[in-house]
Design a protein around this motif. Sequence first.
Motif, PDB file in Angstrom:
ATOM      1  N   ILE A  77      63.857  69.024  60.661  1.00  0.00           N
ATOM      2  CA  ILE A  77      63.178  70.403  61.750  1.00  0.00           C
ATOM      3  C   ILE A  77      64.082  70.786  62.659  1.00  0.00           C
ATOM      4  CG2 ILE A  77      61.406  71.610  62.231  1.00  0.00           C
ATOM      5  CD1 ILE A  77      60.479  69.923  59.767  1.00  0.00           C
ATOM      6  N   GLU A  78      63.704  69.681  63.523  1.00  0.00           N
ATOM      7  CA  GLU A  78      64.400  70.126  64.932  1.00  0.00           C
ATOM      8  C   GLU A  78      65.995  70.745  64.814  1.00  0.00           C
ATOM      9  OE1 GLU A  78      64.790  67.314  69.107  1.00  0.00           O
ATOM     10  OE2 GLU A  78      63.743  66.584  67.602  1.00  0.00           O
ATOM     11  N   GLU A  79      66.795  69.585  64.055  1.00  0.00           N
ATOM     12  CA  GLU A  79      68.026  70.110  63.861  1.00  0.00           C
ATOM     13  C   GLU A  79      68.713  71.430  63.467  1.00  0.00           C
ATOM     14  OE1 GLU A  79      72.535  68.514  61.917  1.00  0.00           O
ATOM     15  OE2 GLU A  79      69.998  67.070  61.188  1.00  0.00           O
ATOM     16  N   PHE A  80      67.535  71.946  62.401  1.00  0.00           N
ATOM     17  CA  PHE A  80      68.250  73.005  61.968  1.00  0.00           C
ATOM     18  C   PHE A  80      67.370  74.090  62.284  1.00  0.00           C
ATOM     19  CE2 PHE A  80      66.346  76.983  59.758  1.00  0.00           C
ATOM     20  CZ  PHE A  80      66.557  76.872  58.086  1.00  0.00           C
ATOM     21  N   ARG A  81      66.591  74.095  63.755  1.00  0.00           N
ATOM     22  CA  ARG A  81      66.163  74.606  64.997  1.00  0.00           C
ATOM     23  C   ARG A  81      67.301  75.123  65.552  1.00  0.00           C
ATOM     24  NH1 ARG A  81      59.451  73.977  64.389  1.00  0.00           N
ATOM     25  NH2 ARG A  81      58.777  75.154  62.807  1.00  0.00           N
ATOM     26  N   GLY A  82      67.503  73.662  66.037  1.00  0.00           N
ATOM     27  CA  GLY A  82      68.716  74.118  67.266  1.00  0.00           C
ATOM     28  C   GLY A  82      69.783  74.612  66.792  1.00  0.00           C
ATOM     29  N   ASN A  83      70.053  74.429  65.605  1.00  0.00           N
ATOM     30  CA  ASN A  83      71.216  74.323  65.204  1.00  0.00           C
ATOM     31  C   ASN A  83      71.613  76.552  64.664  1.00  0.00           C
ATOM     32  OD1 ASN A  83      73.539  72.260  66.390  1.00  0.00           O
ATOM     33  ND2 ASN A  83      71.877  71.530  64.701  1.00  0.00           N
ATOM     34  N   GLY A  84      70.822  76.481  64.486  1.00  0.00           N
ATOM     35  CA  GLY A  84      70.796  78.638  63.880  1.00  0.00           C
ATOM     36  C   GLY A  84      70.628  78.063  62.200  1.00  0.00           C
ATOM     37  N   GLY A  85      69.909  76.935  61.782  1.00  0.00           N
ATOM     38  CA  GLY A  85      69.743  76.967  59.851  1.00  0.00           C
ATOM     39  C   GLY A  85      70.477  75.668  59.914  1.00  0.00           C
ATOM     40  N   LYS A  86      71.391  75.388  60.532  1.00  0.00           N
ATOM     41  CA  LYS A  86      72.467  74.258  59.856  1.00  0.00           C
ATOM     42  C   LYS A  86      72.440  73.165  60.249  1.00  0.00           C
ATOM     43  CE  LYS A  86      74.720  77.698  58.178  1.00  0.00           C
ATOM     44  NZ  LYS A  86      74.995  78.208  56.774  1.00  0.00           N
ATOM     45  N   VAL A  87      72.401  72.101  58.728  1.00  0.00           N
ATOM     46  CA  VAL A  87      71.773  70.367  59.525  1.00  0.00           C
ATOM     47  C   VAL A  87      73.182  69.192  58.479  1.00  0.00           C
ATOM     48  CG1 VAL A  87      70.559  68.987  58.423  1.00  0.00           C
ATOM     49  CG2 VAL A  87      69.414  71.517  58.798  1.00  0.00           C
ATOM     50  N   GLY A  88      72.950  68.677  59.209  1.00  0.00           N
ATOM     51  CA  GLY A  88      74.665  67.750  59.089  1.00  0.00           C
ATOM     52  C   GLY A  88      74.209  66.799  57.808  1.00  0.00           C
ATOM     53  N   GLY A  89      74.810  65.608  58.121  1.00  0.00           N
ATOM     54  CA  GLY A  89      74.594  64.781  57.228  1.00  0.00           C
ATOM     55  C   GLY A  89      74.364  64.720  55.467  1.00  0.00           C
ATOM     56  N   MET A  90      73.293  64.423  55.072  1.00  0.00           N
ATOM     57  CA  MET A  90      73.399  64.821  53.268  1.00  0.00           C
ATOM     58  C   MET A  90      73.212  66.168  53.387  1.00  0.00           C
ATOM     59  SD  MET A  90      69.643  62.914  52.696  1.00  0.00           S
ATOM     60  CE  MET A  90      70.070  62.912  50.869  1.00  0.00           C
ATOM     61  N   PHE A  91      72.889  66.779  54.115  1.00  0.00           N
ATOM     62  CA  PHE A  91      72.784  68.401  53.863  1.00  0.00           C
ATOM     63  C   PHE A  91      73.576  69.223  54.160  1.00  0.00           C
ATOM     64  CE2 PHE A  91      67.874  66.397  53.822  1.00  0.00           C
ATOM     65  CZ  PHE A  91      67.775  66.751  52.259  1.00  0.00           C
ATOM     66  N   GLU A  92      74.753  68.377  54.693  1.00  0.00           N
ATOM     67  CA  GLU A  92      75.891  69.520  55.026  1.00  0.00           C
ATOM     68  C   GLU A  92      76.370  70.456  54.429  1.00  0.00           C
ATOM     69  OE1 GLU A  92      79.622  69.570  57.737  1.00  0.00           O
ATOM     70  OE2 GLU A  92      78.407  67.247  57.322  1.00  0.00           O
ATOM     71  N   GLY A  93      76.164  71.881  54.382  1.00  0.00           N
ATOM     72  CA  GLY A  93      76.850  72.555  53.572  1.00  0.00           C
ATOM     73  C   GLY A  93      75.746  73.134  51.900  1.00  0.00           C
ATOM     74  N   THR A  94      73.941  72.450  53.077  1.00  0.00           N
ATOM     75  CA  THR A  94      73.508  72.953  51.374  1.00  0.00           C
ATOM     76  C   THR A  94      72.389  74.268  52.513  1.00  0.00           C
ATOM     77  OG1 THR A  94      73.540  70.384  50.762  1.00  0.00           O
ATOM     78  CG2 THR A  94      71.165  71.907  50.178  1.00  0.00           C
ATOM     79  N   PRO A  95      72.161  74.813  50.780  1.00  0.00           N
ATOM     80  CA  PRO A  95      71.836  76.102  52.052  1.00  0.00           C
ATOM     81  C   PRO A  95      70.376  75.687  51.843  1.00  0.00           C
ATOM     82  CG  PRO A  95      72.140  76.785  49.255  1.00  0.00           C
ATOM     83  CD  PRO A  95      73.038  75.190  50.124  1.00  0.00           C
ATOM     84  N   LEU A  96      69.502  75.792  53.398  1.00  0.00           N
ATOM     85  CA  LEU A  96      67.929  74.867  53.423  1.00  0.00           C
ATOM     86  C   LEU A  96      66.904  76.326  53.775  1.00  0.00           C
ATOM     87  CD1 LEU A  96      68.563  71.637  55.145  1.00  0.00           C
ATOM     88  CD2 LEU A  96      67.913  72.136  52.964  1.00  0.00           C
ATOM     89  N   VAL A  97      65.843  76.104  53.888  1.00  0.00           N
ATOM     90  CA  VAL A  97      64.949  76.898  54.730  1.00  0.00           C
ATOM     91  C   VAL A  97      63.820  76.247  54.663  1.00  0.00           C
ATOM     92  CG1 VAL A  97      65.430  79.000  53.359  1.00  0.00           C
ATOM     93  CG2 VAL A  97      63.750  77.618  52.738  1.00  0.00           C
ATOM     94  N   LEU A  98      62.854  76.269  56.088  1.00  0.00           N
ATOM     95  CA  LEU A  98      62.089  75.547  56.196  1.00  0.00           C
ATOM     96  C   LEU A  98      60.700  76.069  55.962  1.00  0.00           C
ATOM     97  CD1 LEU A  98      62.770  74.692  60.351  1.00  0.00           C
ATOM     98  CD2 LEU A  98      63.090  73.370  57.931  1.00  0.00           C
ATOM     99  N   LEU A  99      59.303  75.606  55.004  1.00  0.00           N
ATOM    100  CA  LEU A  99      58.496  76.320  54.574  1.00  0.00           C
ATOM    101  C   LEU A  99      57.412  75.741  54.663  1.00  0.00           C
ATOM    102  CD1 LEU A  99      57.307  78.042  52.593  1.00  0.00           C
ATOM    103  CD2 LEU A  99      57.316  76.431  50.797  1.00  0.00           C
TER     104      LEU A  99
END
Length: 287
Positions: free
Chosen positions: A9-31
């Motif tokens: 969540i912290e990475e998502f909010r700090g990077n405009g919705g992008k997350v690295g690691g195993m989720f890199e390139g995967t479209p995510l939302v925070l629900l």
Amino acid sequence: MPGWNDQIIEEFRGNGGKVGGMFEGTPLVLLTTTGARTGRRHTTPLTCLRDGGRLLVFASNAGADRHPAWYGNLLADPRVTVEIGDGASIETFDGLARPVEGAERDRLYAKVAELIPAYAEYQDKTDRVIPVVALYRSDPRTRALGDELVRIHRELRRRLDELLDDVDAHLAGNRPSGTPPALDGQLRERCLLFCEAVHGHHTNETERGFPLLEKRFPELAPVLQELRREHDTLARVRDDIERVLARLGAPGHDAGRLRDQLHALADRLREHFAKEERHLVDSLNTL
């Protein structure tokens, strides 16, 4: 793993919705949902897919045999908050969550499993059918059609309760002095007007409201079909009441039958209204 989710969540909010690691390139939302037992707000990062004007999320719980907590929360309260980013900024909006069922669910889950093979593995690991949930944007500027439905139902219930009380009193002999023992013309007219009001309300729903809901929320189709069948049943009850009203005062008329039918109509209407409010109010409030 709350700590792990918090990092995402912290990475998502700090990077405009992008997350690295195993989720890199995967479209995510925070629900964000409301806890069914606690009433507290809970935020969960989830894989998402766009499908027209809605977002889809999947209650995989990594293939566990129990639904994730967030899914239980939205079943209790479908009003959610959604955060989605484009890599530069995050948009936050209020939304409505609706599970997708049947063939539509199967099609959408097959789509995510093809795009992200881990979802095929999740389904293989469990006997439960992994839910697909559609997220719809709410617009606070729109007229609250669901609240209007509740208001209409409340008024119809009030009119029906008053009518039943007056019919019961009339048939029990508790009438104002000087009125005839049968239903007087005014009370007969009130019965007819109430039947017409219910008919008009259901016609408006069938011809206007239900098609709008089906177009916006395809997953509501089964319950809308059930509600249409109930409209048909209630129409037959209304028709029978009107036939009895036409005979009141004639030789051999049965005023007690009218009372029984009105009470039966009341019971069916209360159940029908409750079902409509349970299934439709939140969806209508997004239109």
